[in-house]
Scaffold this motif. Sequence first.
Motif, PDB file in Angstrom:
ATOM      1  N   SER A  74     -10.517  -4.182  -6.071  1.00 11.62           N
ATOM      2  CA  SER A  74     -10.542  -4.218  -7.832  1.00 11.62           C
ATOM      3  C   SER A  74      -8.693  -5.080  -7.776  1.00 11.62           C
ATOM      4  O   SER A  74      -7.592  -4.996  -6.332  1.00 11.62           O
ATOM      5  N   GLU A  75      -8.303  -5.628  -8.977  1.00 17.79           N
ATOM      6  CA  GLU A  75      -6.820  -5.890  -9.145  1.00 17.79           C
ATOM      7  C   GLU A  75      -5.751  -4.386  -8.918  1.00 17.79           C
ATOM      8  O   GLU A  75      -4.434  -5.474  -7.840  1.00 17.79           O
ATOM      9  N   PHE A  76      -6.221  -3.887  -9.030  1.00 19.40           N
ATOM     10  CA  PHE A  76      -5.261  -2.336  -8.808  1.00 19.40           C
ATOM     11  C   PHE A  76      -4.515  -2.318  -7.545  1.00 19.40           C
ATOM     12  O   PHE A  76      -4.492  -2.086  -6.696  1.00 19.40           O
ATOM     13  N   LEU A  77      -5.977  -2.359  -6.534  1.00 22.73           N
ATOM     14  CA  LEU A  77      -5.812  -1.894  -4.628  1.00 22.73           C
ATOM     15  C   LEU A  77      -5.350  -3.188  -4.443  1.00 22.73           C
ATOM     16  O   LEU A  77      -4.595  -3.192  -3.598  1.00 22.73           O
ATOM     17  N   LYS A  78      -4.955  -4.358  -4.936  1.00 16.75           N
ATOM     18  CA  LYS A  78      -4.675  -5.604  -4.864  1.00 16.75           C
ATOM     19  C   LYS A  78      -3.032  -5.390  -4.573  1.00 16.75           C
ATOM     20  O   LYS A  78      -2.145  -5.416  -3.833  1.00 16.75           O
ATOM     21  N   ALA A  79      -2.952  -4.998  -5.373  1.00 19.55           N
ATOM     22  CA  ALA A  79      -1.326  -4.857  -6.095  1.00 19.55           C
ATOM     23  C   ALA A  79      -0.363  -3.603  -5.045  1.00 19.55           C
ATOM     24  O   ALA A  79       0.412  -3.589  -5.146  1.00 19.55           O
TER      25      ALA A  79
END
Length: 206
Positions: free
Chosen positions: A2-7
């Motif tokens: 997810s974008e959040f985990l990538k961040a």
Amino acid sequence: MSEFLKAMAFRHACKAFDTEKQIPAEQFEQILEVARTSPSSFGMEPWRLIVVRKPALRKALKSACWNQNQITDCSELVILTTDNDTVRSGTPYVRKMFERRGLPSDAVDTYMGVYKNYLEPIECDEVLLENWTAKQCYIALANMMTYAATLEIDSCPIEGFDKEEVEAILDLEYGHSVAVLCAFGYRVNPQSPQKRLDVKQIIEYR
Ligand SMILES: Cc1cc2nc3c(=O)[nH]c(=O)nc-3n(C[C@H](O)[C@H](O)[C@H](O)COP(=O)(O)O)c2cc1C
């Protein structure tokens, strides 16, 4: 991923910032907006953010912050301070914060009472009160850093500072204190591997 985990994977405590690269104004405003819209206990929003841009002020702060280069080299330096006096129970500020929920006045009185019961054992000690308001700042801090990472903007949270010295340099109003600092900008060095405890070491199910 997810974008959040990538961040979360992108974010690291950046030690060396590119002194030539500036965060676009619009993106920095968004990072500040993320702080503004963060949650706080009882919705008291005790944080007061100071963005330090003046080179002379940055230089003075650096010596009070263990001479960490991030203070002078980052693109934007945010100091998360707190207004501890206005959040004491019974103040007009606290009443306003409850009133803005659009509640009838007896419900506001109830909230004021609950708040007083909660805060009394905290506000009787200035250090406890500062710690309580600082806790709210750390929520804003985490949100800002993770949001910045979604924009591929690096950050470094900074707790390594002399509190009294930094507060004196900033000439904070009475009742205000410094919780934590955060430098934002762009890395010059590649990120080192993320070191974390294993899930089993930190999570227990009961
Ligand atoms: C509240 C807080 C304060 C910190 N203060 C400093 C600091 O003063 N200077 C610094 O270089 N790193 C500081 N760090 C960074 C931590 O050392 C770092 O987050 C931790 O070692 C994990 O590494 P990572 O964030 O790169 O994954 C701080 C981190 C947090 C959360």
